[in-house]
Design a protein around this motif. Structure first.
Motif, PDB file in Angstrom:
ATOM      1  N   MET A   1       0.828  -1.189   0.000  1.00 31.76           N
ATOM      2  CA  MET A   1       0.000   0.000   0.000  1.00 31.76           C
ATOM      3  C   MET A   1       0.868   1.245   0.000  1.00 31.76           C
ATOM      4  SD  MET A   1      -3.335  -0.294   0.401  1.00 31.76           S
ATOM      5  CE  MET A   1      -4.503  -1.577   0.612  1.00 31.76           C
ATOM      6  N   LYS A   2       0.363   2.285  -0.601  1.00 32.82           N
ATOM      7  CA  LYS A   2       1.085   3.546  -0.646  1.00 32.82           C
ATOM      8  C   LYS A   2       0.458   4.535   0.320  1.00 32.82           C
ATOM      9  CE  LYS A   2       2.871   3.094  -5.192  1.00 32.82           C
ATOM     10  NZ  LYS A   2       4.158   3.493  -5.540  1.00 32.82           N
ATOM     11  N   ASP A   3       1.302   5.399   0.858  1.00 32.84           N
ATOM     12  CA  ASP A   3       0.861   6.408   1.802  1.00 32.84           C
ATOM     13  C   ASP A   3       0.802   7.757   1.080  1.00 32.84           C
ATOM     14  OD1 ASP A   3       0.204   7.798   4.058  1.00 32.84           O
ATOM     15  OD2 ASP A   3       2.213   7.731   4.912  1.00 32.84           O
ATOM     16  N   TYR A   4      -0.398   8.301   0.914  1.00 34.10           N
ATOM     17  CA  TYR A   4      -0.586   9.543   0.178  1.00 34.10           C
ATOM     18  C   TYR A   4      -0.753  10.760   1.083  1.00 34.10           C
ATOM     19  CZ  TYR A   4      -1.222   6.696  -3.962  1.00 34.10           C
ATOM     20  OH  TYR A   4      -1.012   5.826  -4.987  1.00 34.10           O
ATOM     21  N   ALA A   5      -0.590  10.615   2.383  1.00 35.25           N
ATOM     22  CA  ALA A   5      -0.808  11.720   3.307  1.00 35.25           C
ATOM     23  C   ALA A   5       0.153  12.872   3.044  1.00 35.25           C
ATOM     24  CB  ALA A   5      -0.682  11.247   4.744  1.00 35.25           C
ATOM     25  N   LEU A  59       2.914  15.874   9.649  1.00 34.15           N
ATOM     26  CA  LEU A  59       3.584  14.651   9.219  1.00 34.15           C
ATOM     27  C   LEU A  59       4.479  14.024  10.278  1.00 34.15           C
ATOM     28  CD1 LEU A  59       4.493  15.571   5.550  1.00 34.15           C
ATOM     29  CD2 LEU A  59       2.456  14.437   6.436  1.00 34.15           C
ATOM     30  N   ASP A  63       1.700  12.365  12.933  1.00 30.59           N
ATOM     31  CA  ASP A  63       1.908  11.099  12.236  1.00 30.59           C
ATOM     32  C   ASP A  63       0.657  10.655  11.475  1.00 30.59           C
ATOM     33  OD1 ASP A  63       3.590   9.048  11.443  1.00 30.59           O
ATOM     34  OD2 ASP A  63       2.860   7.709  13.031  1.00 30.59           O
ATOM     35  N   HIS A  65      -1.526   9.409   8.338  1.00 29.88           N
ATOM     36  CA  HIS A  65      -1.352   8.531   7.191  1.00 29.88           C
ATOM     37  C   HIS A  65      -2.678   8.379   6.469  1.00 29.88           C
ATOM     38  CE1 HIS A  65       2.647   7.223   8.282  1.00 29.88           C
ATOM     39  NE2 HIS A  65       2.234   7.146   9.540  1.00 29.88           N
ATOM     40  N   ILE A  66      -2.610   8.389   5.129  1.00 31.42           N
ATOM     41  CA  ILE A  66      -3.783   8.130   4.294  1.00 31.42           C
ATOM     42  C   ILE A  66      -3.387   7.031   3.321  1.00 31.42           C
ATOM     43  CG2 ILE A  66      -5.407   9.071   2.607  1.00 31.42           C
ATOM     44  CD1 ILE A  66      -4.840  11.844   3.796  1.00 31.42           C
ATOM     45  N   TYR A  67      -4.005   5.880   3.444  1.00 32.10           N
ATOM     46  CA  TYR A  67      -3.696   4.770   2.560  1.00 32.10           C
ATOM     47  C   TYR A  67      -4.754   4.612   1.503  1.00 32.10           C
ATOM     48  CZ  TYR A  67      -0.318   3.512   6.125  1.00 32.10           C
ATOM     49  OH  TYR A  67       0.725   3.536   7.000  1.00 32.10           O
TER      50      TYR A  67
END
Length: 68
Positions: A1-5, A59, A63, A65-67
């Motif tokens: 999965m990628k983190d787009y946050a 960030l 902390d 995170h948006i997956y």
């Protein structure tokens, strides 16, 4: 999965904190001006500092995170 946050937060803050778009601090005639679409060196520096502090807050400290 990628983190787009990081990408989303950085892009939104960059757009909203562009000097003169929503507000400008310090303004040309007043300390705080709204939607004047003008800029100065002091305004760019102050907006860059605010941008950096908010990026660190979202960030690093929170902390977030948006997956997808």
């Amino acid at each position: 999965m990628k983190d787009y946050a990081a990408l989303l937060i950085a892009s939104a803050l960059f757009a909203f904190l562009s000097p003169g778009l929503l507000f400008q601090m310090p303004g040309k005639e007043r300390p705080f001006e709204f939607m004047n679409m003008k800029t100065s060196v002091a305004s760019m520096f102050l907006h860059a500092v605010i941008y950096g502090l908010l990026i660190i807050l979202f960030l690093v400290v929170l902390d977030i995170h948006i997956y997808a």
